[in-house]
Design a protein around this motif. Sequence first.
Motif, mmCIF file in Angstrom:
data_model
loop_
_atom_site.group_PDB
_atom_site.id
_atom_site.type_symbol
_atom_site.label_atom_id
_atom_site.label_comp_id
_atom_site.label_asym_id
_atom_site.label_seq_id
_atom_site.Cartn_x
_atom_site.Cartn_y
_atom_site.Cartn_z
ATOM 1 N N ALA A 209 0.831 -0.958 -0.324
ATOM 2 C CA ALA A 209 -0.078 -0.285 0.279
ATOM 3 C C ALA A 209 0.661 1.451 0.285
ATOM 4 O O ALA A 209 0.759 1.870 -0.501
ATOM 5 N N LEU A 210 2.124 1.062 0.069
ATOM 6 C CA LEU A 210 3.541 2.460 0.054
ATOM 7 C C LEU A 210 3.563 3.026 -1.179
ATOM 8 O O LEU A 210 3.953 1.558 -1.992
ATOM 9 N N CYS A 211 3.626 3.523 -1.626
ATOM 10 C CA CYS A 211 4.638 4.297 -2.631
ATOM 11 C C CYS A 211 4.818 5.926 -3.041
ATOM 12 O O CYS A 211 4.188 6.549 -1.847
ATOM 13 N N LEU A 212 6.048 5.024 -3.574
ATOM 14 C CA LEU A 212 7.269 6.307 -3.679
ATOM 15 C C LEU A 212 7.244 7.187 -4.711
ATOM 16 O O LEU A 212 7.969 6.329 -5.923
ATOM 17 N N LEU B 20 9.398 9.270 -7.607
ATOM 18 C CA LEU B 20 10.433 9.874 -7.183
ATOM 19 C C LEU B 20 10.503 10.647 -8.048
ATOM 20 O O LEU B 20 11.871 12.137 -7.282
ATOM 21 N N GLY B 21 10.082 11.560 -8.905
ATOM 22 C CA GLY B 21 10.128 12.668 -9.535
ATOM 23 C C GLY B 21 9.604 13.769 -8.830
ATOM 24 O O GLY B 21 9.670 14.700 -8.424
ATOM 25 N N THR B 22 8.464 13.424 -8.100
ATOM 26 C CA THR B 22 7.608 14.593 -7.291
ATOM 27 C C THR B 22 7.904 14.472 -6.002
ATOM 28 O O THR B 22 7.862 15.569 -4.999
ATOM 29 N N LEU B 23 8.835 13.443 -5.271
ATOM 30 C CA LEU B 23 8.712 13.329 -4.484
ATOM 31 C C LEU B 23 7.845 13.128 -3.631
ATOM 32 O O LEU B 23 7.886 13.296 -1.747
ATOM 33 N N GLU B 24 6.620 12.266 -3.178
ATOM 34 C CA GLU B 24 5.061 12.830 -3.178
ATOM 35 C C GLU B 24 4.958 11.049 -2.698
ATOM 36 O O GLU B 24 5.105 10.322 -3.179
ATOM 37 N N VAL B 25 4.840 10.395 -0.991
ATOM 38 C CA VAL B 25 4.539 10.028 -0.332
ATOM 39 C C VAL B 25 3.209 9.046 -0.333
ATOM 40 O O VAL B 25 2.730 10.214 -0.227
ATOM 41 N N HIS C 184 -2.197 3.663 1.256
ATOM 42 C CA HIS C 184 -3.657 3.528 0.823
ATOM 43 C C HIS C 184 -4.058 4.290 -0.100
ATOM 44 O O HIS C 184 -5.342 4.898 0.152
ATOM 45 N N GLY C 185 -3.151 5.259 -1.003
ATOM 46 C CA GLY C 185 -3.968 6.748 -1.704
ATOM 47 C C GLY C 185 -3.755 7.721 -0.503
ATOM 48 O O GLY C 185 -4.246 8.572 -1.503
ATOM 49 N N ASN C 186 -3.002 8.033 0.485
ATOM 50 C CA ASN C 186 -3.367 9.300 0.976
ATOM 51 C C ASN C 186 -2.412 9.572 1.119
ATOM 52 O O ASN C 186 -1.289 9.045 1.412
ATOM 53 N N LYS C 187 -1.874 11.108 0.914
ATOM 54 C CA LYS C 187 -0.518 11.545 0.984
ATOM 55 C C LYS C 187 -0.156 11.753 2.158
ATOM 56 O O LYS C 187 -0.725 12.175 3.035
ATOM 57 N N VAL C 188 0.978 11.480 2.161
ATOM 58 C CA VAL C 188 2.001 11.137 4.048
ATOM 59 C C VAL C 188 2.511 12.440 4.299
ATOM 60 O O VAL C 188 3.840 12.493 3.246
ATOM 61 N N ASP C 189 3.238 13.277 4.113
ATOM 62 C CA ASP C 189 3.410 14.650 4.936
ATOM 63 C C ASP C 189 5.042 13.153 5.731
ATOM 64 O O ASP C 189 5.081 13.388 6.366
ATOM 65 N N ARG D 293 6.412 5.210 11.071
ATOM 66 C CA ARG D 293 5.655 4.222 11.800
ATOM 67 C C ARG D 293 4.446 4.720 12.353
ATOM 68 O O ARG D 293 3.434 4.826 12.150
ATOM 69 N N ARG D 294 4.772 6.324 13.252
ATOM 70 C CA ARG D 294 3.534 6.751 13.606
ATOM 71 C C ARG D 294 2.381 7.274 12.021
ATOM 72 O O ARG D 294 1.524 7.317 12.305
ATOM 73 N N LYS D 295 3.077 7.627 11.040
ATOM 74 C CA LYS D 295 2.795 8.579 10.307
ATOM 75 C C LYS D 295 2.005 6.916 8.868
ATOM 76 O O LYS D 295 1.300 7.955 8.171
ATOM 77 N N LEU D 296 2.643 5.884 9.503
ATOM 78 C CA LEU D 296 1.955 4.966 8.798
ATOM 79 C C LEU D 296 1.791 4.142 9.406
ATOM 80 O O LEU D 296 -0.086 4.204 9.539
ATOM 81 N N SER D 297 1.520 3.153 9.485
ATOM 82 C CA SER D 297 1.695 1.864 10.348
ATOM 83 C C SER D 297 3.120 1.111 10.544
ATOM 84 O O SER D 297 4.619 1.183 10.245
#
Length: 221
Positions: free
Chosen positions: A131-134, A136-141, A144-149, A198-202
Amino acid sequence: MHIILVEDDLELGAAIQRAMERLSYTVTWLTDGTEAIATMQTKTADLVLLDLGLPGKDGLDILTEARSSGVTTPVLILTARDAVQARVHGLDAGADDYLTKPFHLDELGARIRSLTRRMQGLSANRIEAGALCLDLGTLEVTFHGNKVDVTRRELSLLQALMERAGRVVRRDMLESSLYGGEKVVTDGAIDVLVHSLRRKLSFDAIQNVRAFGYMIPRDAR
């Protein structure tokens, strides 16, 4: 990603270092050819950005010597030598890519991402583990489809783990990738970053292998 930058032009070197750090890369910047070969042979790095016209030792000699001594780190040559034969010599000496000066820093970033994809066997700028996606172009994490800062260090840690999803990554390798040549790395610095992520993800997104390192499962959830 830990990058060794070998560039004796102080203005250009500083600009490249700033640009790379904005992309969450850790940079060890060297200006002397003799120091560069020693560093490449003794330090763990993910990529080398190598100028050819260097004091102390020419960049092509550095590359040839590094490859002869077993250094397999990918090398991207940065140089004002734009003749076809010069590019051929560089690639034949063991370079993985070649960028002619002057260049735009955005293009340098794109070349690095391209080399990263090639190193990891990726066809796109996205690294996925369950469920985790990074991106590399936008540096967006996203998780489960939700953006994580995430912070720059957290992003670097995630990339290092996600590129090796399903495998345990040693603590010393993580420290090298995140902190490069910094002499002082606070005890527990990696643990603090993992706890924050882990606090931000699981909790299960990053697994701890006691006294060895950490791992992100291929099916992170």
